[in-house]
Design an enzyme around this catalytic site. Structure first.
Site, PDB file in Angstrom:
ATOM      1  N   GLU A  79      46.104   0.640   1.022  1.00 34.17           N
ATOM      2  CA  GLU A  79      45.077   1.530   1.588  1.00 34.17           C
ATOM      3  C   GLU A  79      45.550   2.974   1.747  1.00 34.17           C
ATOM      4  O   GLU A  79      44.980   3.743   2.520  1.00 34.17           O
ATOM      5  CB  GLU A  79      44.596   0.995   2.942  1.00 34.17           C
ATOM      6  N   HIS A  98      44.803   1.406  11.004  1.00 31.14           N
ATOM      7  CA  HIS A  98      43.817   0.499  10.418  1.00 31.14           C
ATOM      8  C   HIS A  98      44.154  -0.927  10.839  1.00 31.14           C
ATOM      9  O   HIS A  98      45.308  -1.343  10.730  1.00 31.14           O
ATOM     10  CB  HIS A  98      43.866   0.634   8.886  1.00 31.14           C
ATOM     11  N   HIS A 100      42.672  -5.255  11.226  1.00 33.56           N
ATOM     12  CA  HIS A 100      41.708  -6.324  10.943  1.00 33.56           C
ATOM     13  C   HIS A 100      41.509  -7.115  12.235  1.00 33.56           C
ATOM     14  O   HIS A 100      41.478  -8.339  12.216  1.00 33.56           O
ATOM     15  CB  HIS A 100      42.229  -7.253   9.852  1.00 33.56           C
ATOM     16  N   TYR A 119      29.248   3.395  28.012  1.00 34.89           N
ATOM     17  CA  TYR A 119      29.502   4.841  27.865  1.00 34.89           C
ATOM     18  C   TYR A 119      30.805   5.151  27.136  1.00 34.89           C
ATOM     19  O   TYR A 119      30.967   6.217  26.525  1.00 34.89           O
ATOM     20  CB  TYR A 119      29.462   5.541  29.232  1.00 34.89           C
ATOM     21  N   HIS A 161      35.498  -5.960   6.556  1.00 32.32           N
ATOM     22  CA  HIS A 161      36.900  -5.631   6.374  1.00 32.32           C
ATOM     23  C   HIS A 161      37.634  -5.427   7.711  1.00 32.32           C
ATOM     24  O   HIS A 161      38.483  -6.236   8.064  1.00 32.32           O
ATOM     25  CB  HIS A 161      36.994  -4.380   5.474  1.00 32.32           C
ATOM     26  N   TYR A 214      37.556  16.608  30.229  1.00 31.48           N
ATOM     27  CA  TYR A 214      38.816  15.944  30.531  1.00 31.48           C
ATOM     28  C   TYR A 214      39.931  16.335  29.580  1.00 31.48           C
ATOM     29  O   TYR A 214      41.087  16.049  29.837  1.00 31.48           O
ATOM     30  CB  TYR A 214      38.660  14.417  30.452  1.00 31.48           C
TER      31      TYR A 214
HETATM   32 ZN   LIG Z   1      42.505  -3.623   5.528  1.00 28.11          ZN
END
Ligand SMILES: [Zn+2]
Length: 222
Positions: A79, A98, A100, A119, A161, A214
């Site tokens: 990726e 990233h 899963h 929120y 994914h 903030y």
């Molecule tokens: Zn992935």
């Protein structure tokens, strides 16, 4: 950005190992799924392909330039394209995580965006967390769709994914990944007993305004 001296780069490599292991320990990733990218000056580091977090070593992080060429040795995560494209297109972003993870991925498998049911959705920068349509892993098409879903946001789901979380630095991106997974778990839970009542555009505008006040946010200080 300050120059990336060799000790700073080594610190970042070590932080990536610790980050990948913390994702695993928190149950956000298992085995060798998921990956991390971190910006350097004119290049970036990405976790290697197919190595379980428990077996990662600092020197296994792969350095790539923004043309997609590997500097030195190693096989980058499949990726690497979306890491490259996000860091290239979003100068304010220093790290990409990233995963899963269970709940984010479950909702991504429905290709369902996360609406303003709580929120805290605003931590991702807007009044929803979008879900990109499905595309084959490791492709430019997936990267293009991810970038689109991340427009004006710091997190998105990837159809069928997983999810992506961004931050100014790695601790911020890791904290946001955990927050997004928590929100997905809460949304999933709420859906078990009914249809959540969503906050209005005006209510979310107030939250987004207050978050700006903030400054740098983590889930610990909201
Ligand atoms: Zn992935």
């Amino acid at each position: 950005m300050a120059a990336c001296g060799s000790s700073r780069v080594q610190d970042l490599r070590l932080a990536m190992v610790a980050g990948a292991q913390s994702l695993s320990a928190q149950g956000l990733n298992r085995g060798s799924s998921g990956n991390i990218g971190v910006r350097l000056d004119a290049s970036f580091l990405v976790t290697p392909s197919g190595v379980p977090a428990e077996e990662l070593l600092a020197n296994a992080m792969v350095e790539m330039d923004f043309s997609g060429a590997v500097r030195g040795t190693g096989r980058p995560s499949s990726e690497w394209r979306f890491h490259r494209d996000i860091l290239l297109g979003r100068p304010e972003i220093g790290a990409v995580v990233h995963t899963h993870s269970r709940y984010a991925t479950s909702l991504a498998c429905l290709q369902r965006e996360i609406p303003a049911f709580h929120y805290m959705i605003a931590v991702a920068g807007g009044d929803s967390i979008r879900c990109a349509p499905y595309a084959l892993f490791g492709t430019q098409a997936l990267s293009d769709l991810a970038l689109q879903a991340l427009t004006g946001r710091k997190a998105c789901l990837l159809g069928n994914h997983g999810m992506i979380a961004l931050g100014a630095d790695l601790p911020a991106a890791l904290a946001l990944a955990l927050e997004v997974e928590t929100l997905c778990a809460q949304y999933w839970s709420a859906l078990q007993i009914g249809e959540p009542r969503l906050l209005s555009t005006e209510q979310m505008r107030e939250v987004l305004e207050k978050f700006k006040g903030y400054g740098r946010q983590t889930s610990a200080n909201i």
